[in-house]
Design a protein around this motif. Structure first.
Motif, PDB file in Angstrom:
ATOM      1  N   SER A  50       5.519  10.640 -27.776  1.00 17.70           N
ATOM      2  CA  SER A  50       6.292   9.255 -28.244  1.00 17.70           C
ATOM      3  C   SER A  50       5.674   8.942 -29.602  1.00 17.70           C
ATOM      4  O   SER A  50       6.613   8.163 -30.709  1.00 17.70           O
ATOM      5  CB  SER A  50       6.012   8.073 -27.275  1.00 17.70           C
ATOM      6  N   PHE A  51       4.537   9.045 -30.073  1.00 21.75           N
ATOM      7  CA  PHE A  51       3.744   8.740 -31.461  1.00 21.75           C
ATOM      8  C   PHE A  51       4.470   9.554 -32.379  1.00 21.75           C
ATOM      9  O   PHE A  51       4.805   9.198 -33.489  1.00 21.75           O
ATOM     10  CB  PHE A  51       2.395   8.952 -31.303  1.00 21.75           C
ATOM     11  N   THR A  52       4.871  11.217 -31.913  1.00 21.47           N
ATOM     12  CA  THR A  52       5.396  11.828 -32.827  1.00 21.47           C
ATOM     13  C   THR A  52       6.651  11.499 -33.287  1.00 21.47           C
ATOM     14  O   THR A  52       6.920  11.493 -34.467  1.00 21.47           O
ATOM     15  CB  THR A  52       5.510  13.279 -32.101  1.00 21.47           C
ATOM     16  N   TYR A  53       7.609  11.100 -32.313  1.00 17.90           N
ATOM     17  CA  TYR A  53       9.139  11.078 -32.855  1.00 17.90           C
ATOM     18  C   TYR A  53       9.001   9.583 -33.522  1.00 17.90           C
ATOM     19  O   TYR A  53       9.824   9.452 -34.339  1.00 17.90           O
ATOM     20  CB  TYR A  53      10.109  11.217 -31.743  1.00 17.90           C
ATOM     21  N   SER A  54       8.311   8.559 -33.010  1.00 20.63           N
ATOM     22  CA  SER A  54       8.338   7.469 -33.486  1.00 20.63           C
ATOM     23  C   SER A  54       7.836   7.527 -35.084  1.00 20.63           C
ATOM     24  O   SER A  54       8.300   6.597 -36.168  1.00 20.63           O
ATOM     25  CB  SER A  54       7.423   6.342 -32.969  1.00 20.63           C
ATOM     26  N   THR A  55       6.712   8.240 -35.218  1.00 21.59           N
ATOM     27  CA  THR A  55       6.283   8.363 -36.771  1.00 21.59           C
ATOM     28  C   THR A  55       7.313   8.923 -37.583  1.00 21.59           C
ATOM     29  O   THR A  55       7.430   8.617 -38.749  1.00 21.59           O
ATOM     30  CB  THR A  55       5.064   9.189 -36.712  1.00 21.59           C
ATOM     31  N   ILE A  56       7.944  10.081 -37.072  1.00 24.13           N
ATOM     32  CA  ILE A  56       9.017  10.605 -37.955  1.00 24.13           C
ATOM     33  C   ILE A  56      10.134   9.759 -38.125  1.00 24.13           C
ATOM     34  O   ILE A  56      10.542   9.727 -39.377  1.00 24.13           O
ATOM     35  CB  ILE A  56       9.590  11.942 -37.249  1.00 24.13           C
ATOM     36  N   GLY A  57      10.526   8.859 -37.271  1.00 27.97           N
ATOM     37  CA  GLY A  57      11.578   7.917 -37.528  1.00 27.97           C
ATOM     38  C   GLY A  57      11.037   6.953 -38.585  1.00 27.97           C
ATOM     39  O   GLY A  57      12.032   6.520 -39.442  1.00 27.97           O
ATOM     40  N   LEU A  58       9.587   6.571 -38.452  1.00 28.74           N
ATOM     41  CA  LEU A  58       9.281   5.591 -39.447  1.00 28.74           C
ATOM     42  C   LEU A  58       9.321   6.062 -40.739  1.00 28.74           C
ATOM     43  O   LEU A  58       9.630   5.564 -41.887  1.00 28.74           O
ATOM     44  CB  LEU A  58       7.910   5.088 -38.854  1.00 28.74           C
ATOM     45  N   GLY A  59       8.859   7.436 -40.654  1.00 28.45           N
ATOM     46  CA  GLY A  59       8.653   8.222 -42.019  1.00 28.45           C
ATOM     47  C   GLY A  59      10.057   8.521 -42.793  1.00 28.45           C
ATOM     48  O   GLY A  59      10.368   8.050 -44.064  1.00 28.45           O
ATOM     49  N   MET A 110       7.481  -2.573 -34.277  1.00 22.56           N
ATOM     50  CA  MET A 110       7.593  -3.485 -35.619  1.00 22.56           C
ATOM     51  C   MET A 110       7.944  -2.629 -36.941  1.00 22.56           C
ATOM     52  O   MET A 110       8.773  -2.765 -37.643  1.00 22.56           O
ATOM     53  CB  MET A 110       6.428  -4.524 -36.024  1.00 22.56           C
ATOM     54  N   MET A 111       7.327  -1.514 -37.150  1.00 25.00           N
ATOM     55  CA  MET A 111       7.397  -0.590 -38.102  1.00 25.00           C
ATOM     56  C   MET A 111       8.242  -0.099 -37.946  1.00 25.00           C
ATOM     57  O   MET A 111       9.336   0.497 -39.227  1.00 25.00           O
ATOM     58  CB  MET A 111       5.944   0.224 -38.177  1.00 25.00           C
ATOM     59  N   CYS A 112       8.885   0.726 -36.685  1.00 23.54           N
ATOM     60  CA  CYS A 112      10.107   1.573 -36.799  1.00 23.54           C
ATOM     61  C   CYS A 112      11.287   0.829 -36.867  1.00 23.54           C
ATOM     62  O   CYS A 112      12.279   1.127 -37.703  1.00 23.54           O
ATOM     63  CB  CYS A 112      10.158   2.431 -35.443  1.00 23.54           C
ATOM     64  N   GLY A 113      11.316  -0.410 -36.166  1.00 21.79           N
ATOM     65  CA  GLY A 113      12.430  -1.323 -36.175  1.00 21.79           C
ATOM     66  C   GLY A 113      12.877  -1.779 -37.447  1.00 21.79           C
ATOM     67  O   GLY A 113      13.922  -1.952 -38.026  1.00 21.79           O
ATOM     68  N   CYS A 114      11.697  -2.183 -38.377  1.00 14.58           N
ATOM     69  CA  CYS A 114      11.884  -2.972 -39.546  1.00 14.58           C
ATOM     70  C   CYS A 114      11.984  -1.853 -40.645  1.00 14.58           C
ATOM     71  O   CYS A 114      13.118  -2.137 -41.655  1.00 14.58           O
ATOM     72  CB  CYS A 114      10.606  -3.733 -39.914  1.00 14.58           C
ATOM     73  N   MET A 115      11.474  -0.885 -40.655  1.00 14.15           N
ATOM     74  CA  MET A 115      11.809   0.303 -41.453  1.00 14.15           C
ATOM     75  C   MET A 115      13.161   0.667 -41.525  1.00 14.15           C
ATOM     76  O   MET A 115      13.682   1.231 -42.541  1.00 14.15           O
ATOM     77  CB  MET A 115      10.751   1.463 -41.506  1.00 14.15           C
ATOM     78  N   GLY A 116      13.619   1.104 -40.127  1.00 13.34           N
ATOM     79  CA  GLY A 116      14.883   1.466 -39.938  1.00 13.34           C
ATOM     80  C   GLY A 116      16.086   0.519 -40.432  1.00 13.34           C
ATOM     81  O   GLY A 116      17.115   0.918 -41.136  1.00 13.34           O
ATOM     82  N   TYR A 117      15.900  -0.877 -40.273  1.00 13.51           N
ATOM     83  CA  TYR A 117      16.735  -1.752 -40.831  1.00 13.51           C
ATOM     84  C   TYR A 117      16.806  -1.841 -42.335  1.00 13.51           C
ATOM     85  O   TYR A 117      17.509  -2.075 -43.038  1.00 13.51           O
ATOM     86  CB  TYR A 117      16.479  -3.173 -39.992  1.00 13.51           C
ATOM     87  N   ALA A 118      15.442  -1.742 -42.896  1.00 11.24           N
ATOM     88  CA  ALA A 118      15.282  -1.504 -44.416  1.00 11.24           C
ATOM     89  C   ALA A 118      15.998  -0.538 -44.856  1.00 11.24           C
ATOM     90  O   ALA A 118      16.456  -0.508 -46.084  1.00 11.24           O
ATOM     91  CB  ALA A 118      13.894  -1.571 -44.855  1.00 11.24           C
TER      92      ALA A 118
END
Length: 484
Positions: free
Chosen positions: A204-213, A296-304
């Motif tokens: 879960s950390f792996t794909y969340s981090t990739i999504g964030l990146g 917060m990071m994944c949701g906000c960076m995805g929206y940004a």
């Protein structure tokens, strides 16, 4: 009690040379209730919670924030995280009836409800809880198949240079996921899947981090920080759609945080001393902090990155751009995570049915007999025929329903919305009031009831939004024929 006594006698015959009785019915090998010593700690409990919480729900949070905007989106996520943490602490207090160290253990959420609130509310709780778990199993089957198809499509898209639309049927992928779950469903007990939970939490950390990146990368490439204070604008969608979508976004956030339905079962894997309540409160604080930071990071960076056009699934909605291999890794991590998360959610349901069957037909060899299967280098695996048949049928049923209703994510959102208030807020609040004997109309009682009422209103709104989504899906629905 009879069942526990039999279990203890059988175990003592097996381990008689290791058993040394200590006060209050415990021993070196057995806990105070006659069961084998629990071995869970803050880290294993946190792994179970993170596995349950950071599900594929994280990938829809950019879409949820796009509906609510830069102000309401993060505020609602913080509010949900606080409510989940607070009510989880209330629920953890109800694991033991009476004394928090020596009181009678409640092994499941339903037992805790029965001990504190009585039989009728236990039945209501059971219906809501197990319907929710059943719905989650279907939702995870669909989510896993979408990620498996995303891998196939990204490779197909890459090889054809974007010329082939690469339409696929989800059915073969759902069947593959179902076959995998039949295998893992034979793990007998919740406390034996800790290793699967840790693997799933890492994924879960792996794909969340990739999504964030990828979100950060897109912001850097475009040089734009997209989005608006109030979310998707009226004009892009109608005023009615804006309202329904905002409500559905609340349901997405609620569902992304939901794990109270298995909290007591997780707490029952924790060793003591220290008391299970202290361990569980630490695990809850750690897990909610970690998941909120990620959300917060994944949701906000995805929206940004995407602004009002944020996709419903961050990783399958990227349009399969390069680096395609990184998207493949992320989607493979989602699939592995969902294999573990499916078990974390379904094990309490499996245990409930098996316990009921054992009490209903106590003399049945089919239900109670374990057949030892030797495994070289390991302890023999205990094969139980009833467990094999019933769990296999359960997985087949969830897979067939997933294939029939591939838009079932909306229905799971509905189940999440309906389950959020009773299981995450109402029952924990009512049990805590009964457990601590808080006087009616006292300040604390009023504050707890106000919290419960506010969450009920949010749940009703989220359910309404999800129903609107299902109605739209039904207009283009063709069973077994959906392709992506």
């Amino acid at each position: 009690m009879g069942e526990n006594a039999v279990t203890k006698n059988q175990l003592q015959q097996h381990y008689h040379h290791q058993v040394v009785d200590v006060p209050q019915g415990g021993s070196k090998c057995f806990d105070d209730d006659g069961r084998l010593k629990r071995t869970g700690n803050v880290w294993t409990a946190s792994a179970h919670i993170i596995t349950a919480v950071i599900g594929s729900g994280v990938l829809s949070l950019a879409w949820a924030i796009a509906q609510l905007g830069w102000i309401a989106g993060p505020v609602m996520m913080f509010l949900f995280s606080f409510v989940i943490y607070y009510t989880s602490c209330l629920l953890a207090e109800c694991y033991r009836t009476g004394d928090p160290v020596t009181g009678k253990r409640n092994y499941t959420y339903m037992e805790a409800v029965r001990s504190n609130l009585g039989g009728f509310k236990e039945k209501v709780c059971g219906v809501v809880q197990y319907l929710n778990l059943f719905g989650v199993a279907i939702g995870y089957t669909i989510a896993a198949s979408i990620s498996m198809m995303a891998i196939k499509r990204s490779n197909c898209f890459h090889e054809s240079g974007g010329k082939n639309p690469c339409h696929l049927s989800s059915n073969p992928y759902m069947i593959m996921f179902g076959v995998t779950e039949i295998f893992f469903s034979q793990i007998p007990d919740f406390d034996q899947i800790w290793w699967l939970s840790i693997v799933a939490a890492v994924m879960s950390f792996t794909y969340s981090t990739i999504g964030l990146g990828l979100g950060i990368g897109k912001v850097l490439v475009t040089g734009q920080f997209r989005g608006s204070l109030t979310g998707i604008s009226i004009g892009t969608v109608t005023q009615t759609q804006k309202i329904w979508r905002s409500f559905q976004a609340l349901g997405d956030i609620a569902f992304a945080y939901s794990y109270s339905i298995i909290l007591i079962e997780i707490q029952d894997t924790v060793k003591s001393p220290p008391s299970e309540v202290k361990t569980m409160k630490k695990a809850t604080l750690l897990s909610v902090f970690v998941t909120t930071a990620f959300y917060m990071m994944c949701g906000c960076m995805g929206y940004a990155a995407f602004g009002d056009n944020s996709p419903g699934n961050l990783l399958t909605g990227f349009g399969f751009y390069n680096p395609y291999w990184l998207l493949d890794i992320a989607n493979a991590a989602i699939v592995i995570h969902l294999v573990g998360a499916y078990q974390v959610y379904c094990q309490p349901l499996f245990a409930f049915i098996e316990k009921w069957a054992a009490e209903r037909w106590p003399k049945s060899q089919f239900i109670s007999k374990d057949i030892p299967i030797p495994i070289p280098g390991f302890r023999p695996f205990k094969l139980n025929l009833f467990r094999l048949v019933w769990r296999t049928l359960f997985v087949i049923l969830t897979t067939i329903i997933s294939m029939l209703l591939p838009f079932f994510n909306d229905v799971v959102g509905l189940l999440g919305a309906l389950g959020f208030w009773p299981l995450t807020v109402y029952f924990p609040v009512e049990m805590y009031i009964a457990h601590k004997q808080i006087p009616r109309w006292s300040t604390r009682w009023l504050c707890l009831q106000t919290l419960s009422l506010a969450c009920l209103i949010i749940s009703i709104a989220a359910a309404a939004g999800s129903i609107a989504g299902v109605v739209l899906d039904l207009k283009v629905y063709k069973p077994f024929k959906t392709s992506y």
